[in-house]
Design a protein around this motif. Structure first.
Motif, PDB file in Angstrom:
ATOM      1  N   ASN A 467       0.814  -1.209   0.000  1.00 36.07           N
ATOM      2  CA  ASN A 467       0.000   0.000   0.000  1.00 36.07           C
ATOM      3  C   ASN A 467       0.841   1.249   0.000  1.00 36.07           C
ATOM      4  OD1 ASN A 467      -3.204  -0.005   0.535  1.00 36.07           O
ATOM      5  ND2 ASN A 467      -2.300  -1.969   1.042  1.00 36.07           N
ATOM      6  N   LEU A 468       1.870   1.220   0.747  1.00 39.11           N
ATOM      7  CA  LEU A 468       2.706   2.406   0.803  1.00 39.11           C
ATOM      8  C   LEU A 468       3.236   2.744  -0.567  1.00 39.11           C
ATOM      9  CD1 LEU A 468       4.785   1.867   4.069  1.00 39.11           C
ATOM     10  CD2 LEU A 468       3.102   3.650   3.642  1.00 39.11           C
ATOM     11  N   SER A 469       3.708   1.735  -1.221  1.00 38.39           N
ATOM     12  CA  SER A 469       4.263   2.090  -2.503  1.00 38.39           C
ATOM     13  C   SER A 469       3.246   2.327  -3.579  1.00 38.39           C
ATOM     14  CB  SER A 469       5.296   1.093  -2.982  1.00 38.39           C
ATOM     15  OG  SER A 469       5.155  -0.131  -2.510  1.00 38.39           O
ATOM     16  N   LEU A 470       2.208   1.581  -3.548  1.00 45.30           N
ATOM     17  CA  LEU A 470       1.242   1.728  -4.615  1.00 45.30           C
ATOM     18  C   LEU A 470       0.270   2.880  -4.440  1.00 45.30           C
ATOM     19  CD1 LEU A 470       1.176  -0.065  -7.006  1.00 45.30           C
ATOM     20  CD2 LEU A 470      -0.908  -1.059  -6.112  1.00 45.30           C
ATOM     21  N   ASN A 471      -0.116   3.088  -3.255  1.00 50.63           N
ATOM     22  CA  ASN A 471      -1.115   4.113  -3.006  1.00 50.63           C
ATOM     23  C   ASN A 471      -0.493   5.494  -2.963  1.00 50.63           C
ATOM     24  OD1 ASN A 471      -3.057   5.804  -1.878  1.00 50.63           O
ATOM     25  ND2 ASN A 471      -4.025   4.045  -0.880  1.00 50.63           N
ATOM     26  N   LYS A 472      -1.010   6.324  -3.772  1.00 51.10           N
ATOM     27  CA  LYS A 472      -0.434   7.662  -3.839  1.00 51.10           C
ATOM     28  C   LYS A 472      -0.675   8.509  -2.620  1.00 51.10           C
ATOM     29  CE  LYS A 472      -0.459   7.837  -8.770  1.00 51.10           C
ATOM     30  NZ  LYS A 472      -1.173   8.377  -9.934  1.00 51.10           N
ATOM     31  N   SER A 473      -1.508   8.046  -1.804  1.00 49.97           N
ATOM     32  CA  SER A 473      -1.765   8.834  -0.607  1.00 49.97           C
ATOM     33  C   SER A 473      -0.548   8.837   0.300  1.00 49.97           C
ATOM     34  CB  SER A 473      -2.938   8.242   0.167  1.00 49.97           C
ATOM     35  OG  SER A 473      -4.097   8.254  -0.631  1.00 49.97           O
ATOM     36  N   PHE A 474       0.287   7.896   0.061  1.00 44.93           N
ATOM     37  CA  PHE A 474       1.459   7.805   0.913  1.00 44.93           C
ATOM     38  C   PHE A 474       2.700   8.131   0.132  1.00 44.93           C
ATOM     39  CE2 PHE A 474      -1.671   4.527   2.079  1.00 44.93           C
ATOM     40  CZ  PHE A 474      -2.183   5.176   3.185  1.00 44.93           C
ATOM     41  N   LYS A 475       3.438   9.010   0.666  1.00 43.94           N
ATOM     42  CA  LYS A 475       4.643   9.374  -0.063  1.00 43.94           C
ATOM     43  C   LYS A 475       5.866   9.345   0.820  1.00 43.94           C
ATOM     44  CE  LYS A 475       4.187  14.289   0.764  1.00 43.94           C
ATOM     45  NZ  LYS A 475       4.009  15.613   0.130  1.00 43.94           N
ATOM     46  N   LEU A 485      11.171   7.588   5.100  1.00 46.91           N
ATOM     47  CA  LEU A 485      10.221   7.919   6.156  1.00 46.91           C
ATOM     48  C   LEU A 485       8.967   8.290   5.380  1.00 46.91           C
ATOM     49  CD1 LEU A 485      12.322  10.023   8.656  1.00 46.91           C
ATOM     50  CD2 LEU A 485      11.805   7.585   8.631  1.00 46.91           C
ATOM     51  N   TRP A 486       7.907   7.666   5.724  1.00 43.11           N
ATOM     52  CA  TRP A 486       6.684   7.853   4.968  1.00 43.11           C
ATOM     53  C   TRP A 486       5.725   8.861   5.597  1.00 43.11           C
ATOM     54  CZ3 TRP A 486       6.059   5.266   0.358  1.00 43.11           C
ATOM     55  CH2 TRP A 486       6.973   4.243   0.106  1.00 43.11           C
ATOM     56  N   GLY A 487       5.056   9.524   4.717  1.00 47.85           N
ATOM     57  CA  GLY A 487       4.096  10.501   5.205  1.00 47.85           C
ATOM     58  C   GLY A 487       2.858  10.490   4.324  1.00 47.85           C
TER      59      GLY A 487
HETATM   60 MG   LIG Z   1       3.034   5.751  -2.569  1.00 47.39          MG
END
Ligand SMILES: [Mg+2]
Length: 1044
Positions: A467-475, A485-487
Motif C-alpha cells: 500500500n505504501l508504494s502503490l497508493n499515492k496517498s502515501f509518499k 520515512l513515509w508521510g
Molecule cells: Mg506511494
DNA sequence: CTTCTTTTAAACAAAT
DNA sequence: CATTTGTTTAAAAGAA
C-alpha cells in the motif's frame, strides 16, 4: 520411476494398515524383543516391519476419534484437505504449505504425503531401522547421530485415514505421483478408510488440519517439498525453509518408558510454549503442545479422554514443561526401571495399572490449571513464556511465536475492518513526525493501534508495504538509513475525497432520477392494470431488483426507503455477524451436546440482543444498537456475546459448565476506544537495526533534537498510552493479553513508534527491554487476516466477516499505472540530487531539511526510461469514474477509531427511529435461533436471500423471516457429509471458512425464546451481564452519546 | 457476468 | 550472507 515405486509402496502400506487394523488387539506392553525385530527386521518392506513392530509392541489402543474432544485441533472442513493435498504434492505456490495446511482443517492427507515420501525412501529403510530402536540410546545425541544418516529410517507410520469423508482421493496426488495406477491406490485408500472405524496407534499428533497417528516407535518430522526425493519424513511439515528436513523425531524411550521428542532442527521448537533448542530431548506427555516452525500441533496419548475433556478443556498444562527444559532432557537418560516401562503408552488396561509415573519427572504436580481455566480468565498465566527460553544469545534466529486462540485476548481476535490504506492513514496521522515514519515504526504503530496485528502472522506487513508504494496517498518524505520515512500526501487525499464526493453525489442523483422514472412507469402500468406479478427474478443487487418490476407496494417501499433497505441489510449483516461470532466463541464445545449448544447459543443470542437493546433504550439511543455496536466496536460486542454465552451455558447446564468461553479480564477490556491501547508490541526488529554505528546514532540524536517538536508530540502520545496501559495493568492483574509487555510498554512508549533510530544509547537499552518482553512470533496461525490459502478450491468460499468493508475506498486511484505522469504532473518539486542527498542524508538529514523535500521518489528507483514509453494513456485520474458508491463520506479522513465510530454511529442512528429499531430488534430476536446440527437442512442460497422482500416482511410470518436470517448466517452446502458430529462447527474467521457446516434448525421458536428471556434468562442476564456486559454497554453507550 | 477495489503473495532489486 | 525495505505483478475475493 519413482512413481512406480511409490505406487507399490503405497499399496503395501495400505495393506499393512489394514493389517494393523485387524491387529488391534494389542498386547500391551512393549517388550524388549521388539527391538530386535526392528533392528533385524525390515528386510524388504519397511512397512511390514512397522506393522510387525506394532503388533509385537501391542498397540495400545484404539483411538476412536472423538473429535469433539479435540475440537480445537480437529474440526472443520474439507477444504483443508485439498489444501493439504495440493501442498503435499507440489504446489509450492501454496507456499507455506504449512500454513495453508494449518489453516485448513480436517482430515489429513498427510498420510498420503507420507506415503510418497516413503516410497522414495523405502529403499533405504533397512539400516536405519536398526538404529532407531535401540532402546539404550535414548540420549539425544545418539539420536542426532542417527539423523545424520538421514535416509535411512523408514518406519512409517501409518497413515491413518482418519475419517474422511468426502474428500476422495485427491486425484492430483495420485495422478501425479503415481501415474502408474491411480485407481488402485485410490481404491485401497478408500477401502481402508471406510473399513476402519478405529485406529490403532501409540499416540497421535493433532494438527489443525489433520491428524497423524503414531503407529511406530519412531517418527521423523520435517520438511520436504514435493520434488525432494532425497529424504523421507514421516510427518511432512511442508516446504517452509524454517523447518529442517529432519526437524524433530518422536521416539519411544524404553528406558524412561515414554515417548520423547528430540529437536534436531536448527531453529528449535516450542514445546508447551517453551522454546527448546536443537539437540535437546524432552519427554512428551499427553497433550503436550509442540510447535515447529509455524506449525503447532499436539501430542495425544490414548486414554479415555471423555471424562477429562469436560474438565480440562485446556489442552495445555504446560508449566511444568517449561521447567523441564534441558535438564529434563537429560532425564531421559536416567536409568529407570522397567516397571514403568509401559506407562507412556497407556494401553487402556495395562497402562492404567502400571502407570506409576515417574518420579523422575519432576513436573507432574502442576496445579490443575486446566481446570481453572475458564473461570479464571485463563489468559494471564499463559502469556508466552517464550521470551525466556527463546532468547538464545546465539545466532539462532528467534523463531516467531504463533499464538493459540486461547492466548489471544478476545478483543484482538478479530481483524479490524479498516482497509490497509485507512490503517496506514490513521497510523501515520497519529504517530508520524513531520519527517515521516519509517516502515518499522509504521508496523509498530499499527500494532499499537490495532493489537490484532500483534497476534496474527506477518502477512499483513507485506500488504502494508504494498500500500505504501502503490497508493499515492502515501509518499516518501525523507530518507532514513535504510529506507524512507513515509508521510501522507494530504493534497492528494483531499483531492481524492472531493472526487469521491462528487461521484457519490452524482450517483445519488442519478439513482434518484432513475427511481423516479421507474416509479412513474410503474404507476402507469398500474393504471393499466398490468401489474400482474412479475415474479422478481433475483437480480442480486438490491436496488436494481427493487426497482425493477415489482408490485407497487414494493416500489413504494423501495422509494421511501433507502433507509429501509439499508436497515434490513444491516440487520441481516448483524445477525450473520452475531451468529458467526457465536460459532467462533463456542468453537470449543467442551463436550456439550448439540442440543445443549443450540440452546445455549440461542439463549445467548437472545440475551445479547436483549441486553444491548435495553441498554440502548435506557440511554435513549435510537437506531439498531447491535448494528452500531458491531460496526463501531466489535470487540465489545464480542465480549458481550461471550458473557452471554457463559451465562447461557451455566444456565443450560445448570451449573455444570460455567464457562464455555474464556473471558478476558474485565478490566482489560474496558479500554476506551479512543485512546491508544496499552499494549505496545512493537519494534521487535529494532534490535537488529540498532547496530547503527555510534556516529550515525549521534547524528540521529542530533536530528532528533532538531526535530524535537515532532518527537515530543509523539512521545507524549506514546507515553500517555503507555501510562494508561501500565495503570490498567496494575489495577487489574489481568494479565491477559498485555502480558509481559508492561516493562516493554514503557520502553516502547518512550521510543514511541517513531523513534527507532534516534536515541542511540537510550535506544539500546530500550531495545533490549523490548526484546525480552515481546515476542511476536509464534503459534498463531489460527487466525489470520489473510485470504484462504490459494488452493484451488472450487466453489465454496464463504465470507467470514459480515462486516462490510469500507467501500468507500480510500486507496488511491490506484492502479494508475502512469505513475510517471502524476509525478511529472504533480511535479512537486523533485529534487533530484538524490544521490547526493542520500549520502549526505544521514548527516544532512539530521540537521535540517525542514521542508526541503517533498520529493517524490525520483532518484532512487524511479525508472524514468519506462515512463517514456507509456504515455499518459488515459489520464482521467482526476475524473475518475467509478461511480456507484454513494458512500457517504468516506472514513478515510477519519483519524481516530473513536471518530470513526462516532461517525458511524451517527449515521446509523439518524436514519432510524427508535420504535422502528426496537421492532426490528425484536424481529431479530425471533430470528435468533441458531440451528445446530450437521445435516443439511437445506441449502439456502445466498442469492435468494439477498433480496428478501423487505417492505412486505412486516406482514410476513415470522417463519419467513427466520429463514432468511438463518440462511444468511450460515452457508449451506448441498451435499453435506455428515459424519462428524461435533467435529465441525466453526472455524476461525481467519480460516476463511469455506464451507460452513450446515445447520439445521431445531430450535426454539420465537415464543420459546421470549419465554426464556422473560423467565429465566432475564435473571441471569442481570446477574452475569451486569458486570460485564452492562458495564461495557455503558461505555459503549457513553461513547455513542458522545458521538451524538 | 463484468468491473473495480482491496487483500495476499511472490518475485526482484537495493541497501544495510 | 541474511534482512529490510520497496516495487511490481498476479491472482483471488468482495462489492457494485
Ligand atoms: Mg506511494
Amino acid at each position: 520411476m519413482n512413481e512406480e515405486l511409490a505406487s507399490t509402496v503405497i499399496s503395501s502400506h495400505l495393506e499393512s494398515e489394514n493389517n494393523n487394523l485387524e491387529l488391534q488387539v494389542g498386547d500391551g506392553h512393549l517388550s524388549p524383543h521388539i527391538d530386535d525385530e526392528q533392528i533385524s527386521g525390515s528386510s524388504g518392506n519397511d512397512v511390514d516391519d512397522d506393522n510387525d513392530d506394532n503388533n509385537s509392541v501391542g498397540k495400545i489402543d484404539e483411538l476412536e476419534l472423538p473429535d469433539h474432544d479435540f475440537s480445537k485441533l480437529l474440526d472443520f472442513d474439507t477444504k483443508s484437505d485439498d489444501a493439504l493435498l495440493s501442498a503435499a504434492n507440489d504446489l509450492l505456490n501454496e507456499s507455506n504449505g504449512a500454513e495453508s495446511n494449518l489453516d485448513s482443517q480436517h482430515t489429513d492427507l498427510i498420510n498420503e504425503e507420507d506415503q510418497d515420501v516413503e516410497m522414495n525412501d523405502s529403499i533405504d529403510a533397512k539400516e536405519s531401522t536398526a538404529e532407531l530402536v535401540k532402546p539404550d540410546k535414548d540420549s539425544p545425541q545418539f539420536i542426532i547421530n542417527e539423523k545424520n544418516n538421514l535416509f535411512n529410517r523408514q518406519r512409517k507410520d501409518s497413515l491413518t485415514p482418519i475419517m474422511f469423508q468426502k474428500h476422495e482421493l485427491p486425484p492430483k496426488n495420485f495422478s501425479q505421483l503415481n501415474s502408474s495406477d491411480p485407481q488402485k491406490n485410490s481404491e485401497d485408500s478408500n477401502a481402508i478408510i471406510e473399513e476402519q472405524p478405529t485406529i490403532s496407534a501409540y499416540a497421535r499428533l493433532d494438527f489443525q488440519s489433520f491428524t497423524f497417528y503414531v503407529q511406530t516407535l519412531h517418527v521423523i518430522i520435517g520438511r520436504r517439498s514435493e520434488n525432494d526425493f532425497t529424504h523421507k519424513v514421516d510427518v511432512n511439515l511442508g516446504p517452509s525453509k524454517s523447518i529442517s528436513r529432519r526437524h524433530a523425531q518422536i521416539f519411544y524411550n524404553f528406558g524412561t518408558g515414554r515417548f520423547e521428542l528430540s529437536v534436531i532442527g536448527k531453529n528449535g521448537a516450542f514445546i508447551d510454549d517453551v522454546f527448546v533448542e536443537r539437540g535437546n530431548t524432552v519427554p512428551l506427555r499427553n497433550r503436550t503442545k509442540i510447535q515447529i516452525g509455524q506449525i503447532p500441533f499436539q501430542f495425544i496419548l490414548p486414554e479415555q479422554e471423555k471424562d477429562k475433556i469436560q474438565e480440562s478443556t485446556k489442552p495445555s498444562p504446560d508449566i511444568q514443561t517449561q521447567k523441564i527444559k534441558k535438564e529434563e532432557t537429560k532425564t531421559t537418560k536416567k536409568p529407570k526401571k522397567a516397571t514403568t516401562s509401559v506407562n507412556t503408552t497407556p494401553v487402556k488396561k495395562e497402562a492404567k495399572s502400571k502407570v506409576t509415573v515417574d518420579k523422575i519427572v519432576p513436573s507432574i504436580p502442576e496445579t490443575p490449571i486446566a481446570s481453572q481455566t475458564t473461570s479464571t480468565t485463563t489468559s494471564p498465566k499463559k502469556k508466552k513464556q517464550k521470551p525466556a527460553a527463546p532468547k538464545e544469545k546465539k545466532q539462532p534466529k528467534p523463531p516467531k511465536k504463533v499464538y493459540t486462540l486461547n492466548e489471544i485476548p478476545l478483543e484482538y481476535r478479530t481483524k479490524p475492518t479498516f482497509s490497509y490504506s485507512t490503517l496506514l492513514t490513521n497510523c501515520i496521522r497519529k504517530f508520524s513526525t513531520p519527517k515521516g515514519m519509517s516502515l518499522s515504526e509504521i508496523y509498530a504503530g499499527i500494532k499499537e493501534l490495532y493489537p490484532y496485528y500483534e497476534y496474527c502472522p506477518d502477512g499483513w506487513q507485506s500488504s502494508v508495504r504494498h500500500n505504501l508504494s502503490l497508493n499515492k496517498s502515501f509518499k516518501k518524505v525523507s530518507k532514513e538509513g535504510k529506507g524512507w520515512l513515509w508521510g501522507l500526501d494530504e493534497e492528494y487525499i483531499a483531492e481524492r475525497e472531493k472526487q469521491k464526493q462528487k461521484q457519490a453525489e452524482a450517483a445519488a442523483a442519478k439513482a434518484q432520477a432513475a427511481q423516479m422514472k421507474l416509479e412513474q412507469q410503474q404507476q402507469q402500468r398500474a393504471k393499466k392494470g398490468g401489474d400482474t406479478v412479475t415474479a422478481r427474478k433475483g437480480t442480486a443487487s438490491a436496488k436494481t431488483n427493487t426497482n425493477k418490476g415489482q408490485t407497487i407496494s414494493q416500489t413504494l417501499a423501495a422509494n421511501r426507503s433507502t433507509d429501509k433497505k439499508t436497515k434490513l441489510n444491516d440487520q441481516q449483516r448483524t445477525m450473520k455477524y452475531l451468529q458467526e461470532q457465536l460459532m467462533i466463541l463456542t468453537s470449543d464445545r467442551k463436550g456439550l451436546s448439540k442440543p445443549d449448544i443450540a440452546n445455549i447459543l440461542t439463549q445467548a443470542l437472545a440475551m445479547t440482543i436483549n441486553q444491548v437493546t435495553q441498554a440502548a433504550k435506557t440511554k435513549g439511543i435510537a437506531g439498531n444498537p447491535l448494528t452500531a455496536l458491531m460496526d463501531k466496536n466489535p470487540q465489545h460486542l464480542t465480549l458481550i456475546l461471550a458473557a452471554a454465552v457463559n451465562a447461557a451455558t451455566s444456565k443450560v447446564t445448570k451449573g455444570k459448565v460455567k464457562q464455555l468461553v474464556t473471558m478476558p479480564p474485565p478490566a482489560s477490556m474496558t479500554p476506551s476506544v479512543s485512546k491508544a491501547k496499552a499494549t505496545t508490541p512493537a519494534s521487535t526488529e529494532t534490535a537488529s537495526k540498532k547496530k547503527s554505528t555510534a556516529a550515525s546514532s549521534s547524528k540521529t540524536a542530533t536530528t532528533k533534537a532538531s526535530t524535537a517538536k515532532a518527537s515530543a508530540a509523539k512521545a507524549s502520545v506514546a507515553k500517555a498510552s503507555a501510562t494508561k496501559a501500565s495503570a490498567a495493568k496494575a489495577s487489574a492483574a489481568k494479565a491477559s493479553a498485555a502480558k509481559a509487555s508492561a516493562t516493554k510498554v514503557t520502553s516502547t512508549k518512550s521510543q514511541s513508534p517513531s523513534i527507532t533510530k534516534s536515541s542511540s544509547t537510550t535506544k539500546t537499552a530500550v531495545t533490549k527491554t523490548t526484546d525480552s518482553s515481546f515476542d511476536p512470533s509464534s503459534l498463531s496461525r489460527f487466525f489470520q487476516p489473510k485470504q484462504p490459502a490459494r488452493v484451488p478450491t472450487p466453489p465454496i468460499a464463504k465470507q467470514v466477516v459480515p462486516q462490510k468493508r469500507s467501500l468507500s475506498g480510500e486507496y488511491d486511484d490506484a492502479t494508475d499505472d502512469s505513475s510517471s505522469e502524476d509525478e511529472s504532473t504533480s511535479s512537486d518539486d523533485d529534487d533530484d540530487e538524490g544521490s547526493d542527498k542520500d549520502k549526505n542524508s544521514d548527516g544532512s538529514t539530521s540537521s535540517d531539511d525542514d521542508d526541503d523535500d517533498d520529493d517524490s521518489d525520483n532518484d532512487s528507483s524511479s525508472s524514468d526510461s519506462d515512463s517514456e514509453e507509456e504515455t499518459k494513456e488515459e489520464e482521467k485520474k482526476d475524473v475518475v469514474g467509478s461511480a456507484s458508491g454513494q458512500g457517504d463520506n468516506v472514513d478515510s479522513g477519519l483519524k481516530t477509531n473513536t471518530e470513526l465510530m462516532n461517525s458511524a454511529v451517527e449515521g446509523t442512528i439518524s436514519k432510524s427511529s427508535i420504535d422502528e429499531n426496537i421492532s426490528e430488534v425484536l424481529t431479530t430476536d425471533q430470528t435468533a435461533k441458531i440451528p445446530i446440527s450437521d445435516d443439511t437442512s437445506k441449502p439456502s442460497i445466498s442469492d435468494d436471500i439477498s433480496n428478501p422482500s423487505i417492505s412486505d416482511d412486516i406482514s410476513k410470518p415470522v417463519d419467513a423471516i427466520v429463514e432468511n436470517s438463518v440462511n444468511v448466517g450460515m452457508g449451506s452446502e448441498a451435499n453435506a457429509d455428515d459424519e462428524d458430529d461435533g467435529t465441525n462447527i466453526e472455524k476461525w474467521q481467519f480460516d476463511n471458512h469455506e464451507e460452513e457446516p450446515t445447520w439445521s434448525l431445531p430450535l426454539v421458536t420465537a415464543d420459546e425464546i421470549d419465554a426464556k428471556l422473560d423467565v429465566d434468562v432475564d435473571v441471569d442476564m442481570d446477574v452475569e451481564v451486569d458486570e460485564k456486559s452492562l458495564s461495557l454497554d455503558d461505555k459503549v453507550m457513553s461513547e455513542i452519546n458522545d458521538g451524538i
